[in-house]
Motif scaffolding. Structure first.
Motif, PDB file in Angstrom:
ATOM      1  N   LYS A 155       0.753  -1.247   0.002  1.00 17.31           N
ATOM      2  CA  LYS A 155       0.087  -0.109   0.141  1.00 17.31           C
ATOM      3  C   LYS A 155       0.908   1.233  -0.161  1.00 17.31           C
ATOM      4  O   LYS A 155       0.476   2.094  -0.523  1.00 17.31           O
ATOM      5  N   THR A 156       2.074   1.061   0.393  1.00 13.99           N
ATOM      6  CA  THR A 156       2.920   2.312   0.468  1.00 13.99           C
ATOM      7  C   THR A 156       4.152   2.378  -0.342  1.00 13.99           C
ATOM      8  O   THR A 156       4.342   3.206  -1.183  1.00 13.99           O
ATOM      9  N   ALA A 157       5.135   1.229  -0.132  1.00 20.53           N
ATOM     10  CA  ALA A 157       6.363   1.315  -0.433  1.00 20.53           C
ATOM     11  C   ALA A 157       6.308   0.845  -2.060  1.00 20.53           C
ATOM     12  O   ALA A 157       7.285   1.528  -3.013  1.00 20.53           O
ATOM     13  N   ALA A 158       5.198   0.456  -2.466  1.00 20.31           N
ATOM     14  CA  ALA A 158       5.401  -0.019  -4.355  1.00 20.31           C
ATOM     15  C   ALA A 158       5.169   1.342  -4.977  1.00 20.31           C
ATOM     16  O   ALA A 158       5.993   1.673  -5.711  1.00 20.31           O
ATOM     17  N   LEU A 159       4.406   2.493  -4.522  1.00 24.18           N
ATOM     18  CA  LEU A 159       4.369   3.732  -5.331  1.00 24.18           C
ATOM     19  C   LEU A 159       5.743   4.289  -4.987  1.00 24.18           C
ATOM     20  O   LEU A 159       6.217   5.317  -5.674  1.00 24.18           O
ATOM     21  N   PHE A 160       6.465   4.448  -3.745  1.00 26.64           N
ATOM     22  CA  PHE A 160       7.644   5.249  -3.436  1.00 26.64           C
ATOM     23  C   PHE A 160       8.561   4.527  -4.443  1.00 26.64           C
ATOM     24  O   PHE A 160       9.439   5.262  -5.253  1.00 26.64           O
TER      25      PHE A 160
END
Lengths: 337, 337
Positions: A183-188
């Motif tokens: 939910k967070t690291a993939a887009l970073f």
């Protein structure tokens, strides 16, 4: 907790300022794209989107695209449009998240769903998501489209995973990690990696920027989840205890539960299931996470990922861009205090 | 209303069967892509998506992609993946629509939001939407990506436009038309047009298929909106009166209001604003739309767009595919009876 206890060295507190300064000129151009492309003949769309987009976010993800491009010495302009696309994906996710969580406060302001209702937030999120793909299509790189469409699907999977783990005290740390990676690291990771694609760099450099973003994203989310058991609305623009009252089994809870005695575990189970949600219950939860060192160790986990993020930058030349990206990691972790 | 009253000629009732038969083999391959690509490690995703996807929809939009490809004599396989992408966009839209409308019945079954809750429907919709872009990226045509990302943004705009027009009896017919062109016809048009892109045909043929789909889509939605004032849940799998109770100013209402006397207008205003939502109120509404010929004229409008859809096919050679596409238009209109 105060800064003097936890920072024994004499270095100044780490800051995002060097990164902000590094990419300030680029960010103005990204903001122009964002403002231009959130327009619509339907007035509610720019009104609602603007509430969140102009609402004081740090623009962390587009900033990472811009900083990564600087690190690579990229001198073109494709990354402005793509950084805006990344921010639109993130904004769409936030709008839907606030509907899913029934949140009423974000970045210290009333949420869009509270002001305009859930239906409008769902639909404007859909609009921004579509717009982000239009921006990518205009750029024309199938490789970038693949990276960001895949990241978007992974984000949605992570959100569903989190939803089905909600109010479950038996969530293992491994599953929690799967959730925050998605939910967070993939887009970073995607935000950083696309800079290497645009700059036409090697696969090794793509992978290094992916790793930097991914590990920074995990650290960032771990610290966010710790902050929910530390901060108050005045300091962070986020209600402390939101995750607690939403029954989210974040790492502070997972660790405090694992390390607690039978009585503590009974409390945590009841709390995460929604039967202990008063201010007194939250105060008790704060006592338990402190007593079990659950926050300290959540932050230790965050430092582990932060260090991996920094080490992933080793293949790049030293300089202002790299220094700023290293300090951004330190800042992401230190902001808990 | 019964078929014998409204069909005075001796032709058999128009049917979708010729189109279904025309593309049956292709549709099996599309269904295989759909089933494969709605999978996820998060079990709720295929469960929830499958409820709607396997739930007896006609697959109208992917069928149009396949039929258009047949019309053009396309013999490749790229359209299978793209037809699945089109269906995923549509399914994502339905999941979000049902959340927006608070619907409890779709295609005669309980809605996903009723069974699994609004949060799950929002997030699984996001997943399917992302997956649709992954499918397009795999196909690799930037032109197709442009057509479908643009259609997606237009759909979201149309949905927001509809939301802000809800409960407003003063919605003009022109605005209503804008809404249905955006929320329904844009995807019909895109579904048809991408077949011409895949088959590498001329711009004139792209435009003709776009026009066919767009006009068919408008006709289709007009009839849908008429059906809400004709059918019952048994025959259509849709609650008659849903639009009435949701306060949607659809064309039957717009016409009945425009043509009504002062007393009728007072009733319509109160009803659309949500103050007249009982069964007796709906029965009165049915009387008024009949007395003002609002349904007949909504269907006359639908026939106008249907005829334009048929005429747009003139540039294509006669044959089974064209016949099936013409009959599909007739079916879309005749299904109201």
């Amino acid at each position: 907790m105060s800064a003097t206890i936890h920072r024994l060295d004499q270095r100044p507190a780490p800051s995002l300022d060097p990164m902000v300064a590094l990419i300030a000129a680029d960010m103005n151009l990204v903001n122009a794209v964002i403002l231009d492309r959130m327009q619509s003949d339907i007035p509610l769309i720019p009104t609602l989107a603007g509430h969140l987009i102009a609402g004081g976010g740090k623009r962390m993800r587009p900033m990472l695209t811009l900083a990564s491009a600087k690190l690579l010495g990229y001198t073109g302009s494709r990354h402005h449009r793509l950084a805006a696309a990344v921010e639109f994906i993130h904004t769409a996710t936030l709008l839907h998240d606030d509907v899913v969580d029934g949140s009423d406060l974000r970045r210290g302001k009333r949420t869009a769903n509270l002001i305009w209702g859930n239906p409008a937030s769902v639909l404007v999120g859909d609009f921004l998501f579509s717009r982000s793909f239009e921006l990518m299509v205009e750029d024309g790189s199938l490789k970038v489209l693949k990276i960001l469409s895949s990241a978007s699907a992974i984000i949605a999977e992570g959100e569903v995973n989190q939803l089905t783990a909600a109010r479950r005290i038996d969530t293992p740390e491994e599953r929690y990690l799967d959730i925050i990676v998605a939910k967070t690291a993939a887009l970073f990771a995607a935000a950083c990696k696309i800079a290497a694609v645009v700059a036409e760099r090697s696969e090794a450099e793509e992978a290094a920027l992916d790793a930097y973003g991914r590990n920074l994203g995990v650290a960032f989310q771990l610290v966010d989840d710790a902050i929910d058991y530390v901060s108050d609305a005045d300091t962070m623009g986020k209600d402390a205890g939101d995750d607690f009252r939403d029954g989210k089994a974040t790492l502070p809870v997972i660790l405090a539960y694992a390390r607690g005695n039978a009585e503590d575990r009974t409390f945590w189970k009841a709390a995460i299931e929604g039967h202990r949600a008063s201010d007194a219950d939250f105060a008790h939860a704060l006592d338990l996470v402190r007593a079990t060192r659950a926050i300290d160790d959540t932050l230790a986990r965050a430092r582990h990922y932060g260090q991996r993020a920094i080490d992933a930058l080793a293949i790049f030349p030293n300089g202002k861009a790299k220094d700023a990206m290293v300090e951004a990691v330190d800042f992401a972790i230190a902001r808990a205090f």
